[in-house]
Design an enzyme around this catalytic site. Structure first.
Site, PDB file in Angstrom:
ATOM      1  N   HIS A  11       1.107  -1.233  -0.123  1.00 45.44           N
ATOM      2  CA  HIS A  11       0.064  -0.057  -0.073  1.00 45.44           C
ATOM      3  C   HIS A  11       0.728   1.142   0.026  1.00 45.44           C
ATOM      4  O   HIS A  11       0.491   2.323  -0.779  1.00 45.44           O
ATOM      5  CB  HIS A  11      -0.967   0.065   1.155  1.00 45.44           C
ATOM      6  CG  HIS A  11      -1.835  -1.229   1.133  1.00 45.44           C
ATOM      7  ND1 HIS A  11      -2.509  -1.804   0.113  1.00 45.44           N
ATOM      8  CD2 HIS A  11      -2.031  -2.242   2.107  1.00 45.44           C
ATOM      9  CE1 HIS A  11      -3.209  -2.746   0.639  1.00 45.44           C
ATOM     10  NE2 HIS A  11      -2.701  -3.172   1.718  1.00 45.44           N
ATOM     11  N   CYS A  43      -7.553  -6.346   4.687  1.00 46.23           N
ATOM     12  CA  CYS A  43      -8.688  -6.155   5.611  1.00 46.23           C
ATOM     13  C   CYS A  43      -9.833  -7.057   4.931  1.00 46.23           C
ATOM     14  O   CYS A  43     -10.715  -7.339   5.531  1.00 46.23           O
ATOM     15  CB  CYS A  43      -9.351  -4.732   5.572  1.00 46.23           C
ATOM     16  SG  CYS A  43      -9.240  -4.080   3.813  1.00 46.23           S
TER      17      CYS A  43
END
Ligand SMILES: Cc1cc2nc3c(=O)[nH]c(=O)nc-3n(C[C@H](O)[C@H](O)[C@H](O)COP(=O)(O)OP(=O)(O)OC[C@H]3O[C@@H](n4cnc5c(N)ncnc54)[C@H](O)[C@@H]3O)c2cc1C
Ligand SMILES: NC(=O)C1=CN([C@@H]2O[C@H](COP(=O)(O)OP(=O)(O)OC[C@H]3O[C@@H](n4cnc5c(N)ncnc54)[C@H](O)[C@@H]3O)[C@@H](O)[C@H]2O)C=CC1
Length: 443
Positions: A11, A43
């Site tokens: 990320h 997630c």
């Protein structure tokens, strides 16, 4: 024109790379990552493993090809083994054992974090699984397919542990959730909130073993038992989630480190060496609540820090505005969100702290689809500055926390919140809004 080398394409690294490639295409960018995949949204692991979504296919938001198309040179499955910070060179090895050396003008370290591995006997047994990478999710998923695996022990009742406990329960397993602390989510919320989450977990069939220290995992080849200072529990699968450590192997001897070993960076993501930047989970971040540098491992922070570094590396000065560590969780239909400091964290940081709270129906009683909502706002008694907020409900109250995030960032006082213009419409809230009510009752 500069030659930029970036280590770690998840990320933080992806955000930095896109910023560079989209805005400063005149630079040369060389990307290294040791993994087979990039951009996996961790997630989503619990959602997919718990079958709330069918497949993990959509948990990746970009690819190597997307970067190659933008003219980056990308080495996947290639591990950087050494950085020579004096000669400005990185050394790497790929899966075919080819050795690669690249020089750089500017270096971005985006090597992220690694799960904390407790030093207890039995940790290497089969069916003891960390939860970080896509491959970890696959291994957990495969294990849960096995009907012989009946008892799942989740160690660590932080965000990953609670989410994975729900996922394993949704797959029909007997689930025990362990934590050294006395509640779930103790790092994020005060007990007034965590007692609701604990009840929610128990009501949904998860057994809570809190306030216990795991001493050993027992078994022959495969794990069979979790031994704590309070008892022994059958376990065919152990999921470990007791936090992350920053992954700073490459620069730990050359760069200034924070107390937990993260690369210490300034607001421009610059490390202690010129031309070396660090972003995401391997680096520190500035907390507006604490008014100090700290460590908060979150994808949102990773992305923002990547953007900031991308601009600075290419010569556009840009400073981070700091963060509040805003976060949220959704478990068996119950929503909890928080930002800034909870009561315990604020006290530990030395603030003269007070709080105000309120509990009510989200909407007027005549609206049928309606649920309780609770809010607590933590503030500094002396300066009256808002330090943190926590909200929980079966309603989706998540957007409210962003306002508190901005309030902390802008150093808004609890008194200013008392007469804040908050709209009213029965479909959404009450005329005496719970935020207003909490603020008004602040002493
Ligand atoms: C199960 C799970 C759920 C999560 N849920 C959320 C959530 O809901 N919200 C949220 O904000 N955050 C969440 N997080 C946290 C979030 O995923 C991390 O904060 C984020 O991944 C940090 O991104 P990063 O790029 O800094 O580091 P990482 O994701 O750790 O990536 C680091 C990259 O560097 C590469 N690398 C490391 N060392 C080397 C080397 N020597 N050579 C080459 N490559 C190397 C790795 O292969 C990796 O791709 C979750 C994490 C997990 C595990
Ligand atoms: N919704 C979100 O925003 C999510 C964020 N993340 C982030 O990923 C990172 C890692 O998540 P987690 O691993 O869940 O860490 P965490 O910090 O959220 O929770 C770790 C838990 O492990 C417990 N613990 C520590 N040592 C222990 C021990 N020896 N034995 C038993 N329990 C112990 C702690 O008390 C704590 O409750 C965090 O920064 C988290 O915020 C992860 C999942 C979801």
């Amino acid at each position: 024109m500069s030659k930029i080398v970036l280590i770690g394409a998840n990320h933080a690294g992806i955000a930095a790379s896109n910023t560079i490639l989209d805005n400063y295409p005149e630079n040369e960018l060389v990307i290294f990552d040791r993994n087979t995949n990039l951009s996996y949204l961790g997630c989503g692991t619990a959602l997919w493993v718990g079958r709330q979504i069918e497949t993990p296919d959509q948990l990746f938001y970009t690819s190597k090809d997307a970067f190659v198309e933008k003219k980056a040179k990308v080495h996947m499955e290639t591990t950087i083994t050494k950085v020579d910070f004096t000669d400005k060179k990185v050394y790497a090895v790929d899966t075919a054992n080819n050795e690669i050396c690249e020089s750089y003008d500017k270096l971005i370290l985006a090597t992220g974090s690694v799960p904390i591995k407790p030093a207890i006997p039995g940790i290497e047994l089969e069916n003891v699984q960390f939860v970080k990478l896509f491959q970890d999710g696959q291994a957990a998923d495969l294990a849960l397919n096995d009907p012989a695996i009946e008892n799942v022990a989740v160690i660590g009742a932080g965000y990953i542990g609670v989410e994975m406990a729900e996922a394993a329960k949704r797959r029909g397993k007997n689930v025990r959730l362990f934590d050294i602390d006395t509640t779930s989510l103790a790092g994020y919320y005060d007990p007034w909130f965590t007692e609701d989450m604990d009840k929610n977990l128990m009501d949904n069939g998860i057994e809570l073993e809190f306030g216990q220290k795991v001493l050993e995992l027992k078994g022959t080849d495969k794990v069979q038992e979790v031994v704590t200072d309070k008892g022994s529990y059958a376990a065919d699968l152990v999921l470990l989630a007791i936090g992350f450590n920053p992954n700073t192997e490459l620069g730990k001897d050359a760069l200034k480190l924070f107390s937990n070993g993260a690369y210490e960076v300034n607001l421009k993501q610059e490390t202690s060496l010129p031309d070396v930047y660090a972003v995401g989970d391997c680096a520190t971040i500035y907390s507006n609540a604490l008014e100090a540098t700290t460590y908060i491992a979150l994808a949102t922070n990773a992305v923002r820090s990547g953007i900031v570094a991308g601009h600075n590396v290419c010569g556009t000065p840009l400073e981070s505005i700091g963060v509040q560590g805003s976060n949220g969780i959704y478990i068996f239909g119950y929503n909890m969100v928080s930002t800034g400091l909870n009561l315990k964290a604020a006290k530990q940081a030395g603030f003269d702290v007070a709080y105000t709270e309120f509990e009510d129906l989200q909407k007027p009683a005549f609206i049928k689809k309606n649920n309780e909502v609770k809010i607590r706002i933590v503030y500094d008694k002396t300066t009256r500055r808002i330090l943190g907020a926590q909200l929980a409900s079966k309603e989706d109250i998540s957007m409210g926390i962003h306002m508190f995030s901005l309030a902390i960032e802008e150093k808004v006082t609890i008194d200013k919140l008392k007469l804040l213009d908050i709209f009213f419409l029965p479909h959404f809230n009450q005329p005496y809004n719970y935020i207003t009510m909490a603020a008004l009752s602040a002493k």
